[in-house]
Structures are given as C-alpha cells and as structure tokens.
Design an enzyme around this catalytic site. Structure first.
Site, PDB file in Angstrom:
ATOM      1  N   ASP A  94       0.431 -31.068  -4.487  1.00 13.33           N
ATOM      2  CA  ASP A  94       0.083 -30.250  -5.486  1.00 13.33           C
ATOM      3  C   ASP A  94       1.212 -29.378  -5.916  1.00 13.33           C
ATOM      4  O   ASP A  94       2.109 -29.153  -5.133  1.00 13.33           O
ATOM      5  CB  ASP A  94      -0.817 -29.130  -4.950  1.00 13.33           C
ATOM      6  N   ASP A 117      -6.680 -28.609  -1.822  1.00 14.86           N
ATOM      7  CA  ASP A 117      -7.485 -27.350  -1.449  1.00 14.86           C
ATOM      8  C   ASP A 117      -8.825 -27.013  -1.915  1.00 14.86           C
ATOM      9  O   ASP A 117      -9.516 -26.425  -1.261  1.00 14.86           O
ATOM     10  CB  ASP A 117      -6.781 -26.228  -1.804  1.00 14.86           C
ATOM     11  N   ASP A 127     -11.378 -31.930  -3.808  1.00 14.70           N
ATOM     12  CA  ASP A 127     -10.156 -32.720  -3.553  1.00 14.70           C
ATOM     13  C   ASP A 127     -10.675 -33.522  -2.089  1.00 14.70           C
ATOM     14  O   ASP A 127      -9.997 -34.223  -1.797  1.00 14.70           O
ATOM     15  CB  ASP A 127      -9.152 -31.976  -3.085  1.00 14.70           C
TER      16      ASP A 127
HETATM   17  P1  ATP Z   1      -2.130 -27.659  -8.414  1.00 15.55           P
HETATM   18  O1  ATP Z   1      -2.281 -26.336  -7.638  1.00 15.55           O
HETATM   19  O2  ATP Z   1      -2.831 -28.770  -8.388  1.00 15.55           O
HETATM   20  O3  ATP Z   1      -0.663 -27.699  -8.911  1.00 15.55           O
HETATM   21  P2  ATP Z   1      -2.596 -25.742 -10.544  1.00 15.55           P
HETATM   22  O4  ATP Z   1      -3.030 -24.790  -9.728  1.00 15.55           O
HETATM   23  O5  ATP Z   1      -1.525 -25.614 -11.149  1.00 15.55           O
HETATM   24  O6  ATP Z   1      -2.802 -27.153  -9.790  1.00 15.55           O
HETATM   25  P3  ATP Z   1      -5.297 -25.543 -11.740  1.00 15.55           P
HETATM   26  O7  ATP Z   1      -5.463 -24.406 -10.763  1.00 15.55           O
HETATM   27  O8  ATP Z   1      -6.087 -26.724 -11.521  1.00 15.55           O
HETATM   28  O9  ATP Z   1      -3.674 -25.971 -11.577  1.00 15.55           O
HETATM   29  O10 ATP Z   1      -5.112 -24.945 -13.282  1.00 15.55           O
HETATM   30  C1  ATP Z   1      -5.323 -25.747 -14.197  1.00 15.55           C
HETATM   31  C2  ATP Z   1      -4.788 -25.025 -15.354  1.00 15.55           C
HETATM   32  O11 ATP Z   1      -5.967 -24.055 -15.655  1.00 15.55           O
HETATM   33  C3  ATP Z   1      -3.581 -24.100 -15.373  1.00 15.55           C
HETATM   34  O12 ATP Z   1      -2.636 -24.639 -16.153  1.00 15.55           O
HETATM   35  C4  ATP Z   1      -4.355 -22.753 -16.452  1.00 15.55           C
HETATM   36  O13 ATP Z   1      -4.091 -23.259 -17.684  1.00 15.55           O
HETATM   37  C5  ATP Z   1      -5.669 -22.773 -16.026  1.00 15.55           C
HETATM   38  N1  ATP Z   1      -5.947 -21.916 -15.074  1.00 15.55           N
HETATM   39  C6  ATP Z   1      -5.340 -21.723 -13.785  1.00 15.55           C
HETATM   40  N2  ATP Z   1      -6.019 -20.727 -13.286  1.00 15.55           N
HETATM   41  C7  ATP Z   1      -6.709 -19.973 -14.218  1.00 15.55           C
HETATM   42  C8  ATP Z   1      -7.615 -18.930 -14.066  1.00 15.55           C
HETATM   43  N3  ATP Z   1      -7.584 -18.140 -12.771  1.00 15.55           N
HETATM   44  N4  ATP Z   1      -8.432 -18.547 -15.080  1.00 15.55           N
HETATM   45  C9  ATP Z   1      -8.196 -19.470 -16.062  1.00 15.55           C
HETATM   46  N5  ATP Z   1      -7.603 -20.386 -16.345  1.00 15.55           N
HETATM   47  C10 ATP Z   1      -6.641 -20.761 -15.169  1.00 15.55           C
END
Ligand code: ATP
Length: 901
Positions: A341, A640, A644
């Site tokens: 990730d 996480d 997954d």
């Molecule tokens: P990874 O941990 O797999 O690298 P990530 O944490 O970057 O992934 P996600 O958490 O799945 O990705 O988030 C994907 C997208 O969702 C983000 O790019 C963002 O645009 C949106 N996002 C992330 N967190 C939030 C939140 N708390 N509220 C709204 N949108 C969110």
C-alpha cells in the site's frame, strides 16, 4: 432493606438477562448508562474492579501427556524404542537404559522446543493490541479491548472484531460474520429491535457476540458481557487456537526422515544379513544393525529446524514484524515481489493540507503537522475566509470523523489523518469544528469506504437540510452540477479547470480531495443515491511525505532481486509522483479501471512489468496476487481493510498493518507490522533469508555425522572388523553435538551481502550439488579418521575401549572444527567476526568439557565403555581434525571460485 440495583444484578449475572428481548433503551437503563455519552471514568473504574479486564481465560490445548506421547510416536523414535527394547531383551541393561533415556531426553527436548515455539507465537499474536472505539464521558476514544466493561458504548466499523457481547442500539447496513460462533458462513444482517425471549442465539440479530467480525456497515452497541462471561468465553476450547507450527520445510523434513528411515532400515537389515552370512554372531550383528540405525538417523534435525525458525520469529519481532504463521519465516526468504500500500506504509500518513482551490482561486496553507498554527494565503496575502472558501473549510470540518487534541506542546489526532488534516486547515482559517458541529448538527452519514471513495454527511443547516461530501475527484466530479463562486453563489461548473488543478496538485505528489455540498428541501434518510446534483465547493491538496526508511528499504529490495509494487487507492498521478520520490522506477501507473478491462492472461503479463497500480479497489488486489503467482512469483501483499482479507490469504505472505489495520485483515495475514512501515517488510525478508541460511548451515553440518557413522558401521561389517563405535557411543555423539554444536548455528547473525543476492527459488532443494559434495567429503573424512585411528590403536596393543574412545573423539573433534567451516556457507569463519556468535564459543567449550568427562570420568567410562587415552592419542586426533578442516576449507574455496566463475 437495601434497594435492588438492577445494573449491579444485571451486570453481575449477564447470562440471566435476555438482553435481546429488551428494547435498546431498557438495556441501557439496566446497565445504568446513557448511550449518547457512555460511562464516566469513575463508573469504568468501579466496573473494572468488579468484573475484571475483558480477557478470556485460554483453555489449554492438548494435554501435556498427549503432546509428549506424540513426540514418542514419531517413526524415528519408534525405531530407537524398538532397539532399546530388544537390547533389554538380550540382557544388555546398560545399553538399553541409555538408549531409552536418550529417547526420553530427545522427546523432552522436542516437546519443550515445540511448546516454547507455540507459546512464543501465541504471545506474539497477543502482543498485537486489539483497539476498540468507545464512547466514554461524552467523547469518542480508542482503547485496548481488554479495558472494556459492561455498560461501555462500543462503536463498530467494517473490519472490527466484536470485542465483547453487545446489545446493538444503532446500526447502518451492519453485517457480521458469525461463523466462528454459529457456523453460518454468510454475513448476518443486524437490526436493533427487541426479539422474542426464546430466540435462538444464532438468530439474535440485535446482538453482536465477542469474536465475530463486522464485514460491512457500521453500528454501536452496549457491552453486556465481557471476558469469560461472553458467549464465546463460555464455549470452552473455542479460543484455544494453537498456532500452526509445521511449515513446508518441517513437512519436507518429516518426509525426508521417513524416507531415510526406510533406507536405513533396509541397510540395517542388509548389514545384519551380510554379517550372518559371513558367520558372525547374531547378537553382534544385531548390535551393529542397531548402531547403524541409531547413527544414521539425524535425531536432532526436527528440533533444530523448529528452534531455528523460532529464533527467526523472535528476531523479526524485534524488527517490528510479528509472525502469525511460522511458514512465513521460510517463505520470506524466497519472496520475489512485495506489493505494498502507499498511504502509511511507503508514506508517513501524516497529512497536511498545503493547497486549496475554490471559485477559480488557488490558496496556499502554511504550517506544520497537526498543529493548527498557520495561515491561508492567496498571492502571499492573508485570504478572507468567506464565500466559497469558507464553505469549503466548513465542508471539510463537518464531513469528518476525526478529532484533534492538544497534548502538552503537541497535537494528537484520533481517526483518519486525511480528515484530521481538514480539521487543522479549518482551524487555520479560524473555524473550530466543535462550534460548527453545534451549529450544523449531523443527522446521518455515509462513512468513507475504499470502494465508494467518498464520504457524505447530512446536517441540519439554517432551516434547510444540507449534505456535505468529500472524496476522490473521479468519483465526485461527474456528480457535480455547478460550483460556488467567490461570493458563494452557484455558477456553471468548469470541469476542465477543476481537472487541470487536480492534475497539477497530484503531480506534486499531493492527495487531492474534492469537496461538494447539496441543499435539500426536506429531511430524509441519507442514501448513496442522494449524492448527486452536487455543487462543487473546491479542491484540497495535501502532502503526505514519503517515509525516509522506505526509500532505503526499496533500494535494498531492488539489490536483493525483490520487486516492489505500489498498490494504492489514490490518484494515478499522485501515486506516480510519490513512486518517483521513493525510488520506484515507474513510467506509468495502471489504474483499477484499466485493470478491470484485462483478462487473466493479459493481467499476468502487465502485472509483472508494472510497478504502480492506482485507484485500485481492494477486491482487485486478489486478482493481482493471482496474476503474479501465475507467473511463478512469490508474492508478499500488504493490506488493512476488511476487503483486503481475501488477497492477504491468497498471497504467499499476507501482511497486515498493526496500527491502522482492521482485525479481519490481521487475522487473514501471516505477518503483522507493528509500525505499518515498509522498511519492516524488508527487514523481515532479510531475516527470512538469514533463517534459511542458518538452516542450510545446520543441515550441512549435521548430515556428515550421520552419514559418517553409518559408513563406519557398514565398513566394519563388510570388512568383518570390530565396530569402532558402539550404538551407545553413537547416541552420545549425536545427542551432545547436535545440541551443543549444531544448534549454535541457529544463532549466527545475518551475513553481510545477504540482500545482494537473488531470492531463493522455492523449488530448489535445500542442499545443492556443492553442499552435497561437501557432506560426502566430510563423511568420508570421518570414516577414514575414525576407522584409521581405531585400527592403529588396536594395532599398537591398546584395549578395545581405548581404541573406541579415540574413534569417538575423532568424530567430535572433526565436527568441532567443521563447525567453524559451517558458520558461513561461502566465507571463511575469520571473515565473520570472531565473537559475532557467542553461543558458538560457549557450545565449543561445553562440548570439550563433556568429551573430557566421557574420556576420563569413571562413571561415564562405565556407562559408555570408554577409557582414558594418552597425550599421543590426543595429538593424533587433533592433527587429523586439523587436516580434515584444512581439506574442507580448500574444497569450499574451490567450489566458491567455481560458483563465481
Ligand atoms: P493505500 O493505503 O492503499 O495506498 P490510500 O489510503 O491512498 O490507499 P484510499 O484510502 O483507498 O487510498 O483512498 C482512495 C481515495 O479516496 C483517495 O485518493 C481520496 O481521494 C479518497 N479518500 C481517502 N480518504 C478519504 C476520506 N477520509 N474521506 C473521503 N475521501 C477519502
């Protein structure tokens, strides 16, 4: 007369109350708690004193006698027992009792090692805390599940393990997996209405039971029973899940031992037959056959493998990787791909809003971390917080689950860092979330989830219901109808401009969130369908710095022939920018949508050559793992969330995040990182290679003893000579050297350059041609030395006991010096650092003392038929041992040179 306190009686005897038949409010009343605020600290302390911590007494697994018996029932041991019994039948009481005591000692060591390894694994698994979210004293807080008490208000989200028995009082699409309690494998939908008194446990849909997991939705419940009082706690044996301590290697070893057993058995019979045919006494031949069996069987091997793996587990734990399945220790050494990730693993997951864009204007946000000191500026001048900009900050603060807390000079956050960053930005603009939340009370919410990629909350606005949304641009921009202008008035949407800004922010490695709102005419329950016809408020760009340690770790992985792939839910451009910052050589990113369009064969091809996967949905990770595996890759995959779990199970090594991971992910994983850091995966891979090396060293060291002993017996029979070593002496050699010498190899530190060679191929056998050659060489040297000096002693007129003592000492001395050689498979021992393994020297010293006792101490002389020998003999033994070590050293050099050319 004292008044009857229902809370006390109910909580003291939770099983007597049919909680499912009470209305949620009644349950709260009985438990003396207000669901909206939770218990106070005083109440918690008092209940904790009364009920104890929320821990279940572990039921012991198999009883000790059964485990011990299992040690005795192994084929190799049975042969020894049979040999001992027959020897006893022949009236050889000393031999019989020594053989049988060796059997017992061996079983004892095996039992102890296994119990220790199991205990250590179980303790490590427990050391990964189970955090729960509760409402206490009016605040949400996270604490360890063991601190829950009856009456606590527990907030549930997807991926959580239910920490105690709960009466649910609030839920939204809440589904749990109750299979561990009821056997029902389909997710069970929950509600909060009271049920009939006689509803069966499996059908109590308004309850959630400890140990089951939330697979979807969210909810809140009141703790009605903790620890042993829970339904799970009452079902004895359910949580006695002894960790699996067999691994592919131990199974391979078991097969090898069985195979060896038949071979040795056949050889022993043959020896017996040949001897008889030559007219030898049946008794002598039987003893020779026993000696052969006893000598050629590597008794110490299973224990050594377990010990080496267990040491590996302990070393990995020190480097923040907790092993949940022992097999992972081996597999780590042959990992070829790590799929990681991005957020939190390769980056710090410390989000800071740097840019804001609203109504066509860009704003910079200053300040560091979560400290809400900083300013929002436009063209270097402080910005006026009104109109669209204000609304943007308000949306960020309200559509938010996180909280900020001052802790001395530092600011701490609870919840998602992405959301905490929005609270900080709002405060920098002078907007406090508590005031806003009071002004616009929340009515409903759609929590963030990685598939939906947005979060929405419904609020009571100034007379009108309001919906605030924040999330990924690709998801939300198509749902926007217009946008706010600087004065806060809706105007036509300029989607191209919005996309261009988002692209520019992402190009700098920023995470971009779109903020939007919708005003409704009247109240109604929030559904995903209502997230449409939105008014765009603006964009925020936040940085999340790469972890410094990850950069070095990726470099190490590359030099070790391990490919690192970033798999993220984030935007492709952001992902690529971060990939470059951390040293991933990515040209382009493959997006989840592109991935969905590929069939399995295409995906396998593309997956191997792509290093960055963006906007990937958790379900797609499973396909990716399979695609890579179909290409022969050994895949480690991080995760996480609850979604997954399938990918974590499918991967050769599933790795869960200890800090941010859900309980479901942790359970599916073979390894848990206590610091969520990519560098810890690399460290574990390094340790995995070290463990494998040490195993190979042990095997290379131990097998020559067995082969040498076998050869000595076979040669004696073939040439009609007296046995140079008796079965008892063979047992002595095997048992003492395996523990005192061989096991010290398990403590060898990792060799330099271990991460400069390619991963071990899983299919390759434990021993390659060069090692087999070395083993044969040492076996022959042992044969020559022991037999030669034995015959020489006899020829010089020494007694049989003296000659045998010389032969025994030849074996031990050659092995002692050979041990130096085995400390490294390629280097000379002097290159390793003389004292880098203290156990090594301690083992050698102890072995020397034991040999002196065996040679000179009368009781041992009597038991093992040995006799004191003179200086001349020692000199000859020493000279031969040195000579053989020299020969082995030369062979090692020669074979290394051959390998490198
Ligand atoms: P990874 O941990 O797999 O690298 P990530 O944490 O970057 O992934 P996600 O958490 O799945 O990705 O988030 C994907 C997208 O969702 C983000 O790019 C963002 O645009 C949106 N996002 C992330 N967190 C939030 C939140 N708390 N509220 C709204 N949108 C969110």
């Amino acid at each position: 007369m004292a008044l009857h306190d229902p809370a006390v009686s109910a909580a003291d005897q939770p099983s007597t109350v049919a909680w499912h038949s009470l209305a949620a409010e009644q349950a709260a009343q009985q438990l003396n708690v207000d669901c909206s605020t939770g218990l106070s600290d005083g109440e918690v302390a008092e209940r904790l004193a009364r009920h104890g911590p929320n821990l279940m007494t572990e039921t012991p697994g198999k009883p000790a006698w059964r485990r011990l018996l299992e040690q005795l029932l192994q084929p190799l041991v049975l042969v020894l027992i049979a040999a001992g019994a027959i020897t006893a039948g022949l009236g050889e009481w000393t031999d019989a009792s020594v053989i049988l005591s060796v059997v017992l000692v061996n079983a004892g060591i095996g039992y102890w090692q296994e119990a220790k390894a199991e205990g250590a694994l179980a303790a490590l698994a427990r050391s990964v805390a189970t955090p729960v979210t509760v409402r206490r004293g009016g605040h949400r807080q996270q604490l360890d599940a063991s601190r829950l008490v009856p009456g606590d208000v527990v907030i549930l989200a997807a991926g959580d393990r239910i920490p105690a028995d709960l009466r649910l009082f609030q839920q939204r699409e809440l589904h749990t997996d109750d299979s561990m309690l009821t056997g029902e494998s389909l997710p069970v939908g929950k509600h909060t209405d009271p049920l009939a008194d006689d509803t069966l446990l499996a059908e109590r849909a308004n309850m959630a039971y400890a140990g089951t997991t939330v697979v979807a939705g969210q909810g809140a419940g009141l703790v009605i029973a903790t620890g042993d009082a829970t339904e799970t706690g009452r079902i004895a044996g359910l949580i006695a899940n002894a960790p699996e301590i067999t691994t592919p290697l131990t199974r391979k070893m078991a097969t090898f031992s069985n195979w060896l057993l038949w071979a040795i058995g056949g050889l022993a019979l043959l020896t017996f037959g040949v001897g008889l045919a030559r007219g030898e006494a049946a008794f002598d031949m039987f003893m020779a056959a026993v000696a052969l069996a006893v000598g050629a069987i590597p008794e110490g091997l299973p224990a050594a493998v377990t010990v080496t793996l267990a040491i590996g587990v302990a070393r990995m734990a020190k480097r923040r990787a907790i092993i949940r399945r022992l097999a992972a220790v081996e597999t780590l050494g042959s990992t070829t791909v790590i799929c990681s990730d991005k957020t939190g693993t390769l980056t710090e997951n410390a989000m800071t809003v740097r840019m804001l864009w609203t109504a066509g204007l860009g704003y910079a946000v200053s300040g560091h971390g979560y400290t809400p000191d900083g300013a929002i500026t436009h063209d270097g001048l402080p910005a006026r917080i009104d109109g669209a900009l204000r609304e943007c900050l308000v949306a960020g603060a309200l559509c938010n689950e996180a909280s900020l807390r001052r802790d001395g000079p530092h600011w701490q956050i609870t919840g998602d860092p992405t959301e905490a960053a929005l609270l900080v930005a709002a405060r920098k603009g002078g907007l406090d979330e508590h005031t806003l939340r009071a002004l616009f009370p929340r009515r409903d919410e759609l929590p963030f989830d990685a598939c939906r990629q947005y979060m929405a909350t419904a609020h009571q606005g100034d007379g009108q219901p309001l919906l605030y949304v924040k999330g990924a641009l690709e998801r939300l921009l198509p749902l926007c109808r217009d946008q706010l202008d600087a004065r806060g008035q809706p105007v036509a949407l300029d989607a191209a401009a919005v996309e261009a800004i988002a692209e520019a922010y992402a190009g700098q490695g920023m995470r971009v969130l779109l903020l939007a709102r919708r005003i409704f005419a009247e109240n109604s329950a929030l559904t995903a369908g209502m997230v449409d016809g939105l008014t765009l408020l603006g964009l925020v760009g936040m940085i999340d710095p790469p972890r410094k340690a990850a950069i070095g770790a990726i470099r190490n992985c590359h030099s070790a022939g391990i490919r690192v792939k970033m798999i993220t839910g984030d935007h492709a451009v952001t992902a690529l920018a971060i990939a470059r910052q951390i040293g991933l050589p990515a040209e382009r990113a493959l997006t989840g949508r592109e991935l969905a369009g590929l069939d399995e064969a295409q995906l396998a091809e593309v997956a191997q050559h792509t290093d960055v996967f963006a906007r990937v949905e958790p379900e797609q990770k499973l396909r990716l793992v399979r695609a890579l595996q179909s290409r022969g890759e050994v895949v480690a995959m991080t995760g996480d969330g609850v979604n997954d779990a399938p990918a974590l199970k499918q991967a050769d090594i599933g790795i869960a995040m200890g800090l941010s991971g859900t309980e479901v992910a942790k359970e599916a994983a073979a390894m848990v990182l206590t610091d969520d850091n990519f560098a810890s995966i690399e460290a574990a891979a390094e340790e995995g290679r070290g463990v494998w090396d040490n195993l190979v060293k042990f095997i290379t060291w131990t097998l020559p003893t067995n082969f040498g002993e076998g050869l000595v017996i076979v040669a004696a029979i073939l040439f009609g000579a007296t046995l140079p070593i008796t079965p008892l002496q063979i047992l002595w050699i095997n048992m003492t050297t395996a523990v005192l010498l061989g096991l010290t190899l398990a403590f060898e530190p990792i060799e330099r350059g271990i991460m400069h060679r390619p991963p071990r191929r899983q299919a390759t056998p434990v021993l390659d041609g060069a090692l087999i050659r070395r083993i044969v060489l040492v076996s022959l040297l042992l044969l020559g030395g022991a037999f030669g000096l034995f015959l020489r002693e006899l020829a010089q007129g020494h007694t049989l006991a003296e000659a045998r003592t010389v032969a025994v000492n030849v074996f031990v001395m050659v092995e002692m010096l050979y041990l130096f050689n085995c400390r490294s498979l390629s280097r000379g021992f002097w290159q390793l650092g003389l004292f880098s393994n203290r156990w090594f020297w301690a083992g050698l010293a102890a072995m020397l003392v034991l040999q002196l006792l065996l040679t000179y101490w009368p009781p041992l002389n009597a038991a093992f038929q040995t006799a004191p020998i003179g200086r001349q003999e020692w000199l000859e033994i020493g000279a031969f041992a040195l000579l053989s070590s020299l020969i082995v050293g030369l062979e090692k050099r020669w074979s290394n040179r051959r390998r490198s050319t």
